[in-house]
Design an enzyme around this catalytic site. Structure first.
Site, short mmCIF file in Angstrom:
data_model
loop_
_atom_site.label_atom_id
_atom_site.label_comp_id
_atom_site.label_asym_id
_atom_site.label_seq_id
_atom_site.Cartn_x
_atom_site.Cartn_y
_atom_site.Cartn_z
CE LYS A 126 -4.34 1.15 0.04
NZ LYS A 126 -5.51 0.48 -0.51
CG ASP A 166 -7.28 3.48 -1.01
OD1 ASP A 166 -7.80 2.35 -0.93
OD2 ASP A 166 -7.33 4.30 -0.07
P1 NDP Z 1 -12.84 7.84 -3.14
O1 NDP Z 1 -11.77 8.82 -2.91
O2 NDP Z 1 -13.36 7.60 -4.50
O3 NDP Z 1 -14.11 8.17 -2.20
C1 NDP Z 1 -13.98 8.23 -0.83
C2 NDP Z 1 -15.32 8.63 -0.23
O4 NDP Z 1 -15.24 8.52 1.18
C3 NDP Z 1 -15.68 10.08 -0.52
O5 NDP Z 1 -17.07 10.21 -0.59
C4 NDP Z 1 -15.13 10.80 0.70
O6 NDP Z 1 -15.77 12.04 0.99
C5 NDP Z 1 -15.42 9.81 1.80
N1 NDP Z 1 -14.44 9.97 2.89
C6 NDP Z 1 -13.09 9.96 2.78
N2 NDP Z 1 -12.51 10.17 3.97
C7 NDP Z 1 -13.53 10.32 4.83
C8 NDP Z 1 -13.59 10.56 6.22
N3 NDP Z 1 -12.48 10.71 6.97
N4 NDP Z 1 -14.81 10.63 6.80
C9 NDP Z 1 -15.95 10.48 6.05
N5 NDP Z 1 -15.95 10.26 4.73
C10 NDP Z 1 -14.76 10.18 4.14
O7 NDP Z 1 -12.29 6.48 -2.51
P2 NDP Z 1 -12.75 4.98 -2.79
O8 NDP Z 1 -14.21 4.92 -3.01
O9 NDP Z 1 -11.85 4.42 -3.80
O10 NDP Z 1 -12.39 4.27 -1.40
C11 NDP Z 1 -13.31 4.23 -0.32
C12 NDP Z 1 -12.87 3.13 0.64
O11 NDP Z 1 -12.84 1.87 -0.04
C13 NDP Z 1 -11.48 3.28 1.25
O12 NDP Z 1 -11.48 2.75 2.56
C14 NDP Z 1 -10.60 2.41 0.36
O13 NDP Z 1 -9.44 1.98 1.01
C15 NDP Z 1 -11.56 1.25 0.11
N6 NDP Z 1 -11.28 0.44 -1.07
C16 NDP Z 1 -11.23 1.00 -2.32
C17 NDP Z 1 -10.97 0.21 -3.41
C18 NDP Z 1 -11.01 0.75 -4.80
O14 NDP Z 1 -10.92 -0.04 -5.75
N7 NDP Z 1 -11.17 2.05 -5.02
C19 NDP Z 1 -10.68 -1.25 -3.28
C20 NDP Z 1 -10.85 -1.75 -1.94
C21 NDP Z 1 -11.12 -0.92 -0.89
P3 NDP Z 1 -15.08 13.44 0.56
O15 NDP Z 1 -15.36 13.57 -0.90
O16 NDP Z 1 -15.74 14.44 1.42
O17 NDP Z 1 -13.61 13.29 0.86
#
Ligand code: NDP
Length: 449
Positions: A126, A166
């Site tokens: 990571k 991510d």
């Molecule tokens: P994105 O950046 O596309 O989206 C993240 C989302 O989560 C946004 O809506 C963001 O809101 C919100 N968010 C981020 N930080 C916080 C916080 N501290 N409190 C509340 N909301 C928060 O990321 P992903 O969708 O790619 O990833 C989301 C999760 O899924 C992560 O945990 C990641 O590790 C996991 N994941 C992702 C994968 C992938 O293929 N993308 C694969 C496996 C797991 P805002 O816009 O306000 O920041």
């Protein structure tokens, strides 16, 4: 608890006392593999647990860039190459101001087990930076990505380490990172990064994979109770990549998704979320979820005021945390259970605190653990690597049907291992047991390295 496990835990806690998220992830895994460790006394002699919790390598580096005002800004970059036991290090890059070594290590540690569960030949890693992409121009993002890759390139390669996206790293960032890597190496090594755009070597279905995979896993879990998504109410935290495509597939399966969120607050639309609008706000405009009200003034918006996200106060049958770590606290878990939730399935990494997970399990709620339920993203990244090696493309339907098959296999591995070790129905333990056993066996085969 088994003596060997408690000794390893104690030492890990001593050595990493400033890394709470990492310790939380280690504790969660080690505490659930007791029966397995007891059946294998050789694990202690071979220091399997000690080796499992020590990353092979951690790289940190300076990432300087010039912002649009002409100021020099310095961020910190990370790559944790946790385990190459079963394949090249593989795992995403996160750009978010909260990124630190503890978060990188917890994500890297989780990734080893997740990747083992996919059944594909990928190790765990990571990386990322404490850079905040919010409010930055495209040019600033490009300059930052170029600077980040100018250091990272020497540590990665399609047989060495293959990063992906991510939080804060999507198609745009992967494009800038890939362009800089190609320029430095003067070679087209397509399989060095995944999550690439289709026009230069990406895989159809990769964008949708984590969200769709989450719904496939949850579908299998619901089947064990003769239930399905059809007609169920669903709440999904986040509105990024994982959340959006989880929503898409859940809606396709006949569920009514009534709430989504971002880090500022959540929207509740009892008529069902207007997903094309969410995509427009989040994927195109990169705006705030509150803007949903401009089109749907009848929906409700609740600002987040403390660590308990307001989305978990909403009554739902199925809750899908898809934002970030520790976003479902014990308080939120109690609220969800008292409102009659039947399943909680983790799209984000470690979104439920240990107390929340324990509470759900004690109350007979189905829990889909992140390392299994969100493994569809990395599995499809491995399918992207396969296509890059073959110099060939699969159709969207071919990719999604491979993904579906992988998610069913992962679910079955969780189910069977939970049963084998006496905790039937506990897929959290099942996932840890299945992945740990595979990795431990690989360690035994490869000698002391
Ligand atoms: P994105 O950046 O596309 O989206 C993240 C989302 O989560 C946004 O809506 C963001 O809101 C919100 N968010 C981020 N930080 C916080 C916080 N501290 N409190 C509340 N909301 C928060 O990321 P992903 O969708 O790619 O990833 C989301 C999760 O899924 C992560 O945990 C990641 O590790 C996991 N994941 C992702 C994968 C992938 O293929 N993308 C694969 C496996 C797991 P805002 O816009 O306000 O920041």
């Amino acid at each position: 608890m088994n003596d060997y496990i408690s000794r390893v835990l104690e030492n890990t806690e001593k050595k990493n006392s400033c890394e709470p998220e990492y310790l939380q992830a280690v504790r969660e895994v080690l505490c659930s593999v007791e029966h397995l460790v007891e059946r294998h006394p050789e694990y202690e002699k071979l220091a399997i647990l000690e080796r499992m919790v020590e990353p092979e390598r951690i790289i940190t580096f300076r990432v300087p860039y010039v912002n649009d005002k002409g100021e020099v800004v310095v961020n910190r970059g990370f790559r944790v190459q946790f385990s190459s036991l079963i394949g090249p290090y593989k795992g995403g890059l996160r750009f978010h101001p909260t990124v630190n070594q503890s978060i990188m290590k917890f994500l890297g540690f989780e990734q080893i087990f997740k990747n083992a569960l996919t059944g594909l030949p990928i190790g765990g890693g990571k990386g990322g930076s404490d850079f905040d992409p919010k409010g930055k121009s495209d040019n600033e993002i490009m300059r930052f990505c170029q600077s980040f890759m100018t250091e990272l390139y020497r540590h990665i390669g399609h047989d060495v380490d293959v990063p992906a996206g991510d939080i804060g790293v999507g198609g745009r960032e992967i494009g800038y990172l890939f362009g800089q890597y190609k320029r430095i190496k003067d070679a087209y090594e397509g399989g060095v990064l995944t999550g690439k755009s289709i026009c230069y070597g990406g895989s159809l279905g990769r964008t949708e994979a984590t969200g769709y995979g989450l719904i496939f896993f949850t579908r299998e879990m619901l089947k064990t109770k003769n239930e399905s998504f059809n007609g169920k109410t669903v709440t999904i935290s986040g509105s990024g990549n994982v959340a959006i495509y989880a929503c898409e597939k859940a809606q396709e399966y006949g569920a009514k998704v009534v709430a989504m969120s971002d880090s500022s607050g959540c929207i509740y639309d009892p008529k069902g979320i207007d997903l094309p609008l969410i995509k427009q706000i989040k994927e195109v405009k990169r705006g705030r979820i509150k803007e949903y009200l401009n089109t749907h003034p009848e929906a409700e918006y609740t600002e987040r005021v403390n660590e308990d996200s307001p989305i978990w106060n909403i009554k739902t049958d199925i809750a899908l945390p898809c934002a970030t770590q520790n976003e479902v606290t014990l308080n939120s878990a109690k609220k969800l259970v008292s409102n009659g939730v039947m399943a909680v399935s983790e799209g984000a990494n470690m979104p439920c605190t240990q107390e929340a997970t324990d509470y759900f399990l004690e109350h007979g709620i189905l829990v889909g653990p992140a390392k299994a339920a969100n493994a569809g993203g990395v599995a499809t990244s491995a399918i992207e690597m396969t296509q890059n090696s073959m110099r060939y493309y699969y159709t969207f339907d071919e990719v999604v049907s491979k993904l579906d098959c992988i998610m069913v296999n992962i679910f079955n591995a969780c189910k069977e291992n939970a049963k084998k070790y006496g905790c039937e129905g506990n897929y959290v333990a099942g996932a840890n047991l299945a992945a740990f056993e595979k990795l431990a066996e690989a360690m035994k085969c490869q000698g002391v390295v």
